[in-house]
Motif scaffolding. Structure first.
Motif, PDB file in Angstrom:
ATOM      1  N   VAL A  93       0.837  -1.198   0.000  1.00 10.16           N
ATOM      2  CA  VAL A  93       0.000   0.000   0.000  1.00 10.16           C
ATOM      3  C   VAL A  93       0.872   1.249   0.000  1.00 10.16           C
ATOM      4  O   VAL A  93       1.787   1.387   0.814  1.00 10.16           O
ATOM      5  N   PHE A  94       0.555   2.168  -0.914  1.00  9.95           N
ATOM      6  CA  PHE A  94       1.243   3.459  -1.020  1.00  9.95           C
ATOM      7  C   PHE A  94       0.275   4.562  -0.591  1.00  9.95           C
ATOM      8  O   PHE A  94      -0.588   4.980  -1.375  1.00  9.95           O
ATOM      9  N   PRO A  95       0.366   5.076   0.636  1.00 14.04           N
ATOM     10  CA  PRO A  95      -0.500   6.184   1.029  1.00 14.04           C
ATOM     11  C   PRO A  95      -0.252   7.415   0.167  1.00 14.04           C
ATOM     12  O   PRO A  95       0.848   7.617  -0.358  1.00 14.04           O
ATOM     13  N   GLY A  96      -1.276   8.249   0.030  1.00 12.89           N
ATOM     14  CA  GLY A  96      -1.124   9.495  -0.712  1.00 12.89           C
ATOM     15  C   GLY A  96      -0.678  10.631   0.189  1.00 12.89           C
ATOM     16  O   GLY A  96      -0.428  10.459   1.376  1.00 12.89           O
ATOM     17  N   GLY A  97      -0.623  11.825  -0.419  1.00 13.72           N
ATOM     18  CA  GLY A  97      -0.192  13.006   0.313  1.00 13.72           C
ATOM     19  C   GLY A  97       0.655  13.928  -0.534  1.00 13.72           C
ATOM     20  O   GLY A  97       1.492  14.664  -0.019  1.00 13.72           O
ATOM     21  N   GLY A  98       0.451  13.885  -1.853  1.00 12.02           N
ATOM     22  CA  GLY A  98       1.144  14.814  -2.732  1.00 12.02           C
ATOM     23  C   GLY A  98       2.642  14.620  -2.808  1.00 12.02           C
ATOM     24  O   GLY A  98       3.365  15.546  -3.184  1.00 12.02           O
ATOM     25  N   TYR A  99       3.140  13.430  -2.481  1.00 11.29           N
ATOM     26  CA  TYR A  99       4.583  13.166  -2.416  1.00 11.29           C
ATOM     27  C   TYR A  99       5.267  14.098  -1.417  1.00 11.29           C
ATOM     28  O   TYR A  99       6.475  14.313  -1.485  1.00 11.29           O
ATOM     29  N   GLN A 100       4.492  14.661  -0.487  1.00  9.44           N
ATOM     30  CA  GLN A 100       5.057  15.582   0.495  1.00  9.44           C
ATOM     31  C   GLN A 100       4.749  15.163   1.928  1.00  9.44           C
ATOM     32  O   GLN A 100       5.502  15.474   2.849  1.00  9.44           O
ATOM     33  N   ILE A 101       3.638  14.489   2.125  1.00 10.19           N
ATOM     34  CA  ILE A 101       3.320  13.852   3.388  1.00 10.19           C
ATOM     35  C   ILE A 101       2.731  12.482   3.081  1.00 10.19           C
ATOM     36  O   ILE A 101       2.498  12.153   1.914  1.00 10.19           O
ATOM     37  N   LEU A 102       2.438  11.685   4.105  1.00  5.36           N
ATOM     38  CA  LEU A 102       1.791  10.390   3.931  1.00  5.36           C
ATOM     39  C   LEU A 102       0.552  10.329   4.819  1.00  5.36           C
ATOM     40  O   LEU A 102       0.651  10.482   6.045  1.00  5.36           O
ATOM     41  N   ALA A 103      -0.603  10.100   4.212  1.00  3.89           N
ATOM     42  CA  ALA A 103      -1.848   9.914   4.957  1.00  3.89           C
ATOM     43  C   ALA A 103      -1.866   8.480   5.480  1.00  3.89           C
ATOM     44  O   ALA A 103      -2.526   7.600   4.928  1.00  3.89           O
ATOM     45  N   ILE A 104      -1.143   8.253   6.556  1.00  2.00           N
ATOM     46  CA  ILE A 104      -0.751   6.909   6.958  1.00  2.00           C
ATOM     47  C   ILE A 104      -1.904   6.045   7.452  1.00  2.00           C
ATOM     48  O   ILE A 104      -1.855   4.827   7.330  1.00  2.00           O
ATOM     49  N   ASP A 105      -2.949   6.646   8.006  1.00  7.86           N
ATOM     50  CA  ASP A 105      -4.089   5.829   8.431  1.00  7.86           C
ATOM     51  C   ASP A 105      -5.191   5.816   7.372  1.00  7.86           C
ATOM     52  O   ASP A 105      -5.601   4.764   6.893  1.00  7.86           O
ATOM     53  N   LEU A 106      -5.623   6.996   6.948  1.00  9.38           N
ATOM     54  CA  LEU A 106      -6.704   7.125   5.965  1.00  9.38           C
ATOM     55  C   LEU A 106      -6.423   6.338   4.694  1.00  9.38           C
ATOM     56  O   LEU A 106      -7.322   5.700   4.130  1.00  9.38           O
ATOM     57  N   GLU A 107      -5.181   6.373   4.225  1.00  5.77           N
ATOM     58  CA  GLU A 107      -4.813   5.722   2.961  1.00  5.77           C
ATOM     59  C   GLU A 107      -3.692   4.700   3.151  1.00  5.77           C
ATOM     60  O   GLU A 107      -2.965   4.400   2.218  1.00  5.77           O
ATOM     61  N   GLY A 108      -3.584   4.185   4.382  1.00  8.11           N
ATOM     62  CA  GLY A 108      -2.529   3.221   4.681  1.00  8.11           C
ATOM     63  C   GLY A 108      -3.040   2.071   5.518  1.00  8.11           C
ATOM     64  O   GLY A 108      -3.514   1.058   4.994  1.00  8.11           O
ATOM     65  N   THR A 109      -2.981   2.223   6.828  1.00 11.35           N
ATOM     66  CA  THR A 109      -3.329   1.105   7.710  1.00 11.35           C
ATOM     67  C   THR A 109      -4.791   0.691   7.601  1.00 11.35           C
ATOM     68  O   THR A 109      -5.123  -0.480   7.820  1.00 11.35           O
ATOM     69  N   GLU A 110      -5.677   1.636   7.259  1.00  9.31           N
ATOM     70  CA  GLU A 110      -7.087   1.267   7.124  1.00  9.31           C
ATOM     71  C   GLU A 110      -7.323   0.337   5.941  1.00  9.31           C
ATOM     72  O   GLU A 110      -8.323  -0.390   5.903  1.00  9.31           O
ATOM     73  N   VAL A 111      -6.406   0.337   4.973  1.00  8.55           N
ATOM     74  CA  VAL A 111      -6.479  -0.634   3.877  1.00  8.55           C
ATOM     75  C   VAL A 111      -6.270  -2.040   4.424  1.00  8.55           C
ATOM     76  O   VAL A 111      -6.922  -3.001   4.006  1.00  8.55           O
TER      77      VAL A 111
END
Length: 333
Positions: A93-111
């Protein structure tokens, strides 16, 4: 013009100014694994240590905040294994965030909360990003090679440890959101050669995904005018929807071939961060190359909704991916 991907980062600047900066850790029972044994390739300076912040009331998805990580210089992966049935399939899983931050729960661990009960191993990649300080910001390949290097390395590591982690090495895919959606396309079109010098046995493994899922991706299309400019400069150019002309071109930095893995695309027409033209351009290129592809476009849904269920029909997308994975033979009926 401000790069369009940075708009997602602006969404996360809704992080409360008074929010306490912390370090992110996965849930109990899971450990972050450094993906590089020594110095990372192409290291970049950052203004300070890695930190995580939780959004305030200005940014809520399904009534809940999100956690963003910044200043990642030591990338890690966290493996979430199924506790019951195991299909052998795995998703990085690759979280988003504009290549500047990582939405680690919303687009990461919740997957992983969605995938592991289905018997699918989930690997969250905390790839390198930075957004603060006087130093250059991270970005998409080839503007910045760091995220794609981390993605290639992680795919090799997962394949190397496939037997240990009870994974079928021929059923390892990627799933990303926004910038992470672009990263899913980038590794799906840049897998023949590593961007870095080989480190160990993991870099002898193939880094080609067996399938790819791109959720509201960006940086995949160009207008005809941008295409002409890119041919003259060979420079990664800023994406925007076609306006002066009706032509639409695939961004040449994601060169689709017949070897690009089967791909699932999802986007909303009212996405004002990454245009629906990104998915359209990539889908057209995939079908022309004979790559199995499935695309779902919705009139409403916006951007950065992750897997959280909202009033928009687009938030039912995980059910579509479930069926698609069966269709392409990655998981059983």
């Amino acid at each position: 013009m401000k790069p369009l991907f940075s708009l997602l980062c602006l969404v996360f600047t809704a992080l409360s100014l008074s929010a306490q900066k912390t370090t992110w850790q996965p849930s109990p029972g899971h450990t972050q694994i450094p993906i590089w044994p020594g110095t990372v390739p192409d290291p970049q300076p950052v203004a300070g240590p890695e930190f995580a912040e939780t959004s305030g009331k200005e940014f809520l998805v399904a009534g809940r905040p999100a956690v963003g990580i910044n200043n990642v210089t030591r990338p890690t992966m966290t493996v979430y294994s199924p506790k019951g049935k195991n299909t052998g399939a795995a998703v990085i899983v690759f979280p988003g965030g504009g290549y500047q931050i990582l939405a680690i729960d919303l687009e990461g661990t919740e997957v992983c909360d969605w995938l592991t009960p289905k018997g699918i191993t989930c690997v969250v990649l905390k790839y390198r990003v930075t957004n603060v300080g006087p130093y250059p910001k991270s970005g998409p390949y080839p503007e910045s090679p760091m995220a794609l290097e981390d993605a290639q390395r992680t795919m090799g590591l997962v394949r190397l440890h496939a037997a240990e982690w009870h994974i079928d090495p021929h059923k390892i895919g990627v799933l990303g959101f926004s910038a992470g959606g672009h990263l899913s396309a980038a590794i799906g079109t840049h897998f023949a050669t590593r961007l870095y010098a080989p480190v160990d046995a993991a870099d002898k493994e193939s880094c080609r995904p067996d399938f790819a899922v791109a959720i509201y991706p960006g940086h995949l299309s160009l207008s005809a005018a941008e295409w002409d400019a890119s041919q003259g400069t060979k420079k990664f150019v800023v994406h925007h929807p076609p306006t002066a002309d009706k032509d639409l071109w695939l961004n040449p930095e994601v060169p689709v071939t017949s070897q690009t893995p089967p791909t699932f695309l999802l986007q909303a027409e009212d996405d004002h961060v990454d245009s629906v033209y990104d998915s359209l351009a990539y889908y057209i290129a995939l079908t022309k190359a004979g790559v199995p592809a499935e695309m779902h476009l919705y009139a409403h849904g916006g951007h950065a909704f992750g897997l959280r269920h909202t009033k928009s029909a687009i938030s039912d997308w995980p059910q579509l991916v479930d069926r698609w994975l069966v269709t392409i033979g990655m998981i059983p009926e």
